[in-house]
Design a protein around this motif. Structure first.
Motif, PDB file in Angstrom:
ATOM      1  N   SER B 167       0.857  -1.186   0.000  1.00  0.00           N
ATOM      2  CA  SER B 167       0.000   0.000   0.000  1.00  0.00           C
ATOM      3  C   SER B 167       0.893   1.236   0.000  1.00  0.00           C
ATOM      4  CB  SER B 167      -0.933  -0.013   1.214  1.00  0.00           C
ATOM      5  OG  SER B 167      -1.841   1.072   1.137  1.00  0.00           O
ATOM      6  N   HIS B 168       1.669   1.359  -1.063  1.00  0.00           N
ATOM      7  CA  HIS B 168       2.602   2.486  -1.151  1.00  0.00           C
ATOM      8  C   HIS B 168       1.908   3.734  -1.687  1.00  0.00           C
ATOM      9  CE1 HIS B 168       6.678   1.824   0.033  1.00  0.00           C
ATOM     10  NE2 HIS B 168       6.611   0.572  -0.380  1.00  0.00           N
ATOM     11  N   VAL B 169       2.320   4.873  -1.150  1.00  0.00           N
ATOM     12  CA  VAL B 169       1.740   6.146  -1.585  1.00  0.00           C
ATOM     13  C   VAL B 169       2.839   7.113  -2.028  1.00  0.00           C
ATOM     14  CG1 VAL B 169      -0.513   6.244  -0.471  1.00  0.00           C
ATOM     15  CG2 VAL B 169       1.515   6.610   0.907  1.00  0.00           C
ATOM     16  N   LEU B 170       2.452   8.055  -2.884  1.00  0.00           N
ATOM     17  CA  LEU B 170       3.392   9.027  -3.449  1.00  0.00           C
ATOM     18  C   LEU B 170       3.021  10.440  -3.001  1.00  0.00           C
ATOM     19  CD1 LEU B 170       3.471   7.582  -7.087  1.00  0.00           C
ATOM     20  CD2 LEU B 170       5.200   7.269  -5.291  1.00  0.00           C
ATOM     21  N   VAL B 171       4.034  11.246  -2.728  1.00  0.00           N
ATOM     22  CA  VAL B 171       3.787  12.563  -2.147  1.00  0.00           C
ATOM     23  C   VAL B 171       3.300  13.624  -3.147  1.00  0.00           C
ATOM     24  CG1 VAL B 171       4.943  14.524  -1.053  1.00  0.00           C
ATOM     25  CG2 VAL B 171       5.206  12.244  -0.099  1.00  0.00           C
ATOM     26  N   PRO B 172       3.954  13.797  -4.306  1.00  0.00           N
ATOM     27  CA  PRO B 172       3.518  14.925  -5.165  1.00  0.00           C
ATOM     28  C   PRO B 172       2.031  14.889  -5.554  1.00  0.00           C
ATOM     29  CG  PRO B 172       5.671  14.142  -5.856  1.00  0.00           C
ATOM     30  CD  PRO B 172       5.171  13.160  -4.839  1.00  0.00           C
ATOM     31  N   VAL B 269       3.239   2.868 -11.124  1.00  0.00           N
ATOM     32  CA  VAL B 269       2.350   3.871 -10.538  1.00  0.00           C
ATOM     33  C   VAL B 269       0.901   3.426 -10.737  1.00  0.00           C
ATOM     34  CG1 VAL B 269       1.586   6.268 -10.678  1.00  0.00           C
ATOM     35  CG2 VAL B 269       4.021   5.726 -10.876  1.00  0.00           C
ATOM     36  N   VAL B 270       0.122   3.473  -9.662  1.00  0.00           N
ATOM     37  CA  VAL B 270      -1.281   3.035  -9.693  1.00  0.00           C
ATOM     38  C   VAL B 270      -2.151   4.069  -8.970  1.00  0.00           C
ATOM     39  CG1 VAL B 270      -0.708   0.553  -9.744  1.00  0.00           C
ATOM     40  CG2 VAL B 270      -0.993   1.706  -7.543  1.00  0.00           C
ATOM     41  N   PRO B 271      -3.468   4.055  -9.216  1.00  0.00           N
ATOM     42  CA  PRO B 271      -4.340   4.890  -8.381  1.00  0.00           C
ATOM     43  C   PRO B 271      -4.372   4.318  -6.968  1.00  0.00           C
ATOM     44  CG  PRO B 271      -5.648   3.525  -9.875  1.00  0.00           C
ATOM     45  CD  PRO B 271      -4.208   3.291 -10.224  1.00  0.00           C
ATOM     46  N   ARG B 272      -4.552   5.165  -5.961  1.00  0.00           N
ATOM     47  CA  ARG B 272      -4.506   4.653  -4.586  1.00  0.00           C
ATOM     48  C   ARG B 272      -5.540   5.381  -3.725  1.00  0.00           C
ATOM     49  NH1 ARG B 272      -2.709   0.156  -3.117  1.00  0.00           N
ATOM     50  NH2 ARG B 272      -0.557   0.367  -3.797  1.00  0.00           N
ATOM     51  N   GLN B 273      -6.237   4.607  -2.891  1.00  0.00           N
ATOM     52  CA  GLN B 273      -7.143   5.184  -1.902  1.00  0.00           C
ATOM     53  C   GLN B 273      -6.321   5.746  -0.748  1.00  0.00           C
ATOM     54  OE1 GLN B 273     -10.506   5.394  -1.444  1.00  0.00           O
ATOM     55  NE2 GLN B 273     -11.080   4.483  -3.410  1.00  0.00           N
ATOM     56  N   TRP B 274      -6.647   6.955  -0.280  1.00  0.00           N
ATOM     57  CA  TRP B 274      -6.013   7.531   0.904  1.00  0.00           C
ATOM     58  C   TRP B 274      -7.072   7.593   1.997  1.00  0.00           C
ATOM     59  CZ3 TRP B 274      -1.126  10.612   0.860  1.00  0.00           C
ATOM     60  CH2 TRP B 274      -0.395  10.392  -0.304  1.00  0.00           C
ATOM     61  N   ARG B 275      -6.748   7.020   3.140  1.00  0.00           N
ATOM     62  CA  ARG B 275      -7.703   7.031   4.248  1.00  0.00           C
ATOM     63  C   ARG B 275      -8.042   8.485   4.594  1.00  0.00           C
ATOM     64  NH1 ARG B 275      -7.140   3.305   9.663  1.00  0.00           N
ATOM     65  NH2 ARG B 275      -9.310   3.490  10.278  1.00  0.00           N
ATOM     66  N   GLY B 276      -9.331   8.765   4.669  1.00  0.00           N
ATOM     67  CA  GLY B 276      -9.778  10.100   5.044  1.00  0.00           C
ATOM     68  C   GLY B 276      -9.823  11.073   3.881  1.00  0.00           C
ATOM     69  N   ILE B 277      -9.218  10.728   2.748  1.00  0.00           N
ATOM     70  CA  ILE B 277      -9.187  11.657   1.610  1.00  0.00           C
ATOM     71  C   ILE B 277      -9.947  11.088   0.412  1.00  0.00           C
ATOM     72  CG2 ILE B 277      -7.684  12.851  -0.055  1.00  0.00           C
ATOM     73  CD1 ILE B 277      -5.543  13.026   2.095  1.00  0.00           C
ATOM     74  N   GLY B 278      -9.744   9.796   0.156  1.00  0.00           N
ATOM     75  CA  GLY B 278     -10.387   9.168  -0.987  1.00  0.00           C
ATOM     76  C   GLY B 278      -9.357   8.789  -2.031  1.00  0.00           C
ATOM     77  N   GLY B 284      -0.071   6.087  -6.053  1.00  0.00           N
ATOM     78  CA  GLY B 284       0.475   4.973  -5.291  1.00  0.00           C
ATOM     79  C   GLY B 284       1.391   4.113  -6.135  1.00  0.00           C
ATOM     80  N   LEU B 285       2.006   3.138  -5.489  1.00  0.00           N
ATOM     81  CA  LEU B 285       2.825   2.163  -6.192  1.00  0.00           C
ATOM     82  C   LEU B 285       2.249   0.778  -5.941  1.00  0.00           C
ATOM     83  CD1 LEU B 285       6.441   3.379  -5.264  1.00  0.00           C
ATOM     84  CD2 LEU B 285       5.253   3.715  -7.439  1.00  0.00           C
ATOM     85  N   GLY B 286       2.199  -0.024  -7.006  1.00  0.00           N
ATOM     86  CA  GLY B 286       1.804  -1.420  -6.879  1.00  0.00           C
ATOM     87  C   GLY B 286       2.845  -2.274  -7.571  1.00  0.00           C
ATOM     88  N   LEU B 287       2.823  -3.573  -7.306  1.00  0.00           N
ATOM     89  CA  LEU B 287       3.794  -4.467  -7.941  1.00  0.00           C
ATOM     90  C   LEU B 287       3.555  -4.552  -9.440  1.00  0.00           C
ATOM     91  CD1 LEU B 287       3.778  -7.415  -5.366  1.00  0.00           C
ATOM     92  CD2 LEU B 287       5.735  -5.915  -5.870  1.00  0.00           C
ATOM     93  N   ARG B 288       4.618  -4.539 -10.211  1.00  0.00           N
ATOM     94  CA  ARG B 288       4.505  -4.755 -11.649  1.00  0.00           C
ATOM     95  C   ARG B 288       4.074  -6.199 -11.929  1.00  0.00           C
ATOM     96  NH1 ARG B 288       6.169  -0.970 -15.051  1.00  0.00           N
ATOM     97  NH2 ARG B 288       7.514   0.660 -14.193  1.00  0.00           N
ATOM     98  N   ALA B 289       3.535  -6.427 -13.130  1.00  0.00           N
ATOM     99  CA  ALA B 289       3.046  -7.757 -13.503  1.00  0.00           C
ATOM    100  C   ALA B 289       4.133  -8.813 -13.306  1.00  0.00           C
ATOM    101  CB  ALA B 289       2.568  -7.739 -14.956  1.00  0.00           C
ATOM    102  N   GLU B 290       5.389  -8.469 -13.612  1.00  0.00           N
ATOM    103  CA  GLU B 290       6.492  -9.438 -13.496  1.00  0.00           C
ATOM    104  C   GLU B 290       6.724  -9.891 -12.055  1.00  0.00           C
ATOM    105  OE1 GLU B 290       6.167  -6.596 -15.287  1.00  0.00           O
ATOM    106  OE2 GLU B 290       8.207  -6.051 -15.884  1.00  0.00           O
ATOM    107  N   TYR B 291       6.194  -9.122 -11.109  1.00  0.00           N
ATOM    108  CA  TYR B 291       6.427  -9.450  -9.692  1.00  0.00           C
ATOM    109  C   TYR B 291       5.131  -9.861  -8.975  1.00  0.00           C
ATOM    110  CZ  TYR B 291      11.199  -7.723 -10.105  1.00  0.00           C
ATOM    111  OH  TYR B 291      12.512  -7.561 -10.464  1.00  0.00           O
ATOM    112  N   GLN B 292       4.073 -10.147  -9.741  1.00  0.00           N
ATOM    113  CA  GLN B 292       2.778 -10.473  -9.141  1.00  0.00           C
ATOM    114  C   GLN B 292       2.840 -11.677  -8.212  1.00  0.00           C
ATOM    115  OE1 GLN B 292      -0.150  -8.841  -9.307  1.00  0.00           O
ATOM    116  NE2 GLN B 292       0.798  -7.224 -10.509  1.00  0.00           N
TER     117      GLN B 292
END
Lengths: 89, 371
Positions: B167-172, B269-278, B284-292
């Motif tokens: 459940s990785h998130v990105l700041v910018p 890079v993936v879309p990500r839910q943020w608690r309290g924000i939506g 966010g970051l998710g695993l690439r297909a090669e690492y599923q």
């Protein structure tokens, strides 16, 4: 979570998985830290460490800059204080 | 300790505070993005040294706080499985899911372990080939390279019993979500120093230009934060909106290239839910297909569980800098670190927990610092 602390590399070695590891001293406490992301860092350098990984090498020149900035500000304000106040404002 | 003690020098911090008081002519609102900075500001009382014109609001930079309840519930479901060793950074263990937290799984006999580094989890997987070892991979860009390395190393070692719940998130993107909100009141940013140690700060000039806000990459010690605020206010007073780097001893413009390369190899890079924000697109970051094969959610088939937040909790507004923790009616009464209603009270880097620890009983109005 993004807590990262500076420490000094005291030794460097490769571990059994081929990772470049360093023994890093944090004011008396030493930890094994991965140096894979800082290939330029060696013994004697300070690195910023986060969850077992060194993320950047601390630049001692840049580290002094904040104090240079303060010194210059101090000299400026002394200059202002010693000069006569403006006639009107 | 070198590179820490000198940045906690009270006289130097006060010198900046005086210079700031001399500089400021109008009210300004500045957001520090990182929870580590929030903690330092409240712990050292940096905000109480500021002239009354300068208001600091606390941003969404605490990964513990913004991890959605659904993911916490997934973690709890996996950690409850008998053959699993579930590894996490300590601050995730007390975050409430829908029904319980990871600590209560541990109390009920689950093998939940606190680790210092994701590599500790990889080593556990090597030592216990008969068990499934799962690491809870949360965090911002600062932590992503370490988690990417854990996955890459597990693959190199051919480990079949290691996986990550990501459940990785990105700041910018979060900064942009705040700036583009109609309720935004942030006029300048202190960008998170250690995120930038990894990513550099080439992502910020377009944001600074588009929203006309100064962005100052800032460190974590009181002197760093005070200088960051000073640089930000100086820009605001002069009508500038540039990206500056206060934390140059650790942050380079291009960031850490080897770390970025590994992150890009393992994550996308993936879309990500943020608690309290939506949901925030591309945040966010998710695993690439090669690492599923290392995806714990997939390996253990934990389904997406819809979950409801406490209706009383205003952590979403706190995370966006719209409200201060002390403005919440539940603060310190029905919501405490022992019985948190929301995530900003759980993590020590959450704004509510920092206020609870260092600013209680709530002062009616903070005494203004003497000029």
């Amino acid at each position: 979570m993004c807590l990262a602390v500076p420490g000094k590399i005291v030794s460097v070695a490769e571990n059994d998985t081929g990772a470049r590891m360093g023994k890093v001293d944090f004011g008396g406490i030493a930890k094994e830290v991965s140096l894979d992301f800082v290939p330029e860092a060696g013994v004697g350098d300070y690195v910023i460490v986060h969850v077992g990984f060194a993320l950047s090498k601390v630049d001692p020149e840049e580290a002094r800059q904040v104090f240079e900035y303060l010194k210059q500000m101090g000299e400026l304000s002394e200059l202002h204080e010693s000069s006569p106040p403006p006639a009107s404002s | 300790m070198r590179f820490i003690d000198e940045y906690r020098d009270a006289a130097a911090v006060q010198q900046f505070a005086r210079a700031l008081t001399a500089l400021v002519t109008r009210p300004w609102t500045i957001m520090e993005v990182c929870g580590g900075q929030t903690h330092a500001i409240i712990k050292f009382g940096v905000d109480e040294l500021l002239p009354r014109e300068v208001t600091l609001v606390h941003g969404p930079g605490c990964p513990v706080c913004v991890t959605p309840v659904e993911i916490i519930d997934q973690a709890i479901a996996i950690a409850s499985l008998p053959h699993v060793i579930f590894c996490s950074f300590g601050d995730m263990l007390r975050v409430p899911g829908t029904q319980k937290d990871l600590f209560s799984v541990k109390a009920a006999g689950g093998d939940v372990r606190m680790v210092y580094s994701p590599l500790d989890a990889v080593n556990l997987a090597r030592a216990h080939p008969e068990r499934q070892v799962v690491f809870f991979a949360v965090g911002f860009e600062t932590t992503a390279p370490a988690n990417a390395m854990a996955v890459a190393r597990a693959r190199r070692l051919g480990l079949k019993n290691f996986s990550v719940l990501v459940s990785h998130v990105l700041v910018p993107p979060a900064m942009e979500a705040i700036l583009s909100s109609p309720s935004n009141r942030v006029q300048g940013f202190l960008a998170a120093g250690h995120v930038c140690a990894v990513m550099g700060y080439h992502e910020y000039p377009p944001l600074a230009a588009k929203y006309r806000v100064p962005i100052v990459v800032t460190g974590f010690e009181p002197l760093d934060i005070m200088q960051g605020i000073f640089m930000c206010v100086k820009q605001l007073e002069e009508g500038r909106h540039e990206v500056e780097n206060q934390y140059a001893r650790s942050v380079r413009y291009e960031g850490n290239r080897p770390a970025q390369q590994l992150m890009q190899e393992v994550f996308e890079v993936v879309p990500r839910q943020w608690r309290g924000i939506g949901e925030i697109p591309r945040s966010g970051l998710g695993l690439r297909a090669e690492y599923q094969e290392f995806d714990a959610a997939r390996r253990f088939g934990v389904t997406y569980l819809a979950a409801a937040e406490s209706p009383e909790c205003i952590s979403g507004l706190v995370l966006q800098g719209v409200r201060k923790p002390s403005e919440c009616p539940a603060f310190g009464t029905r919501c405490t670190p022992e019985h948190p209603l929301g995530a900003t009270m759980v993590s020590s880097e959450g704004a509510c927990a920092a206020y609870y620890r260092y600013r209680r009983p709530a002062r009616p109005a903070a005494p203004s610092p003497s000029p």
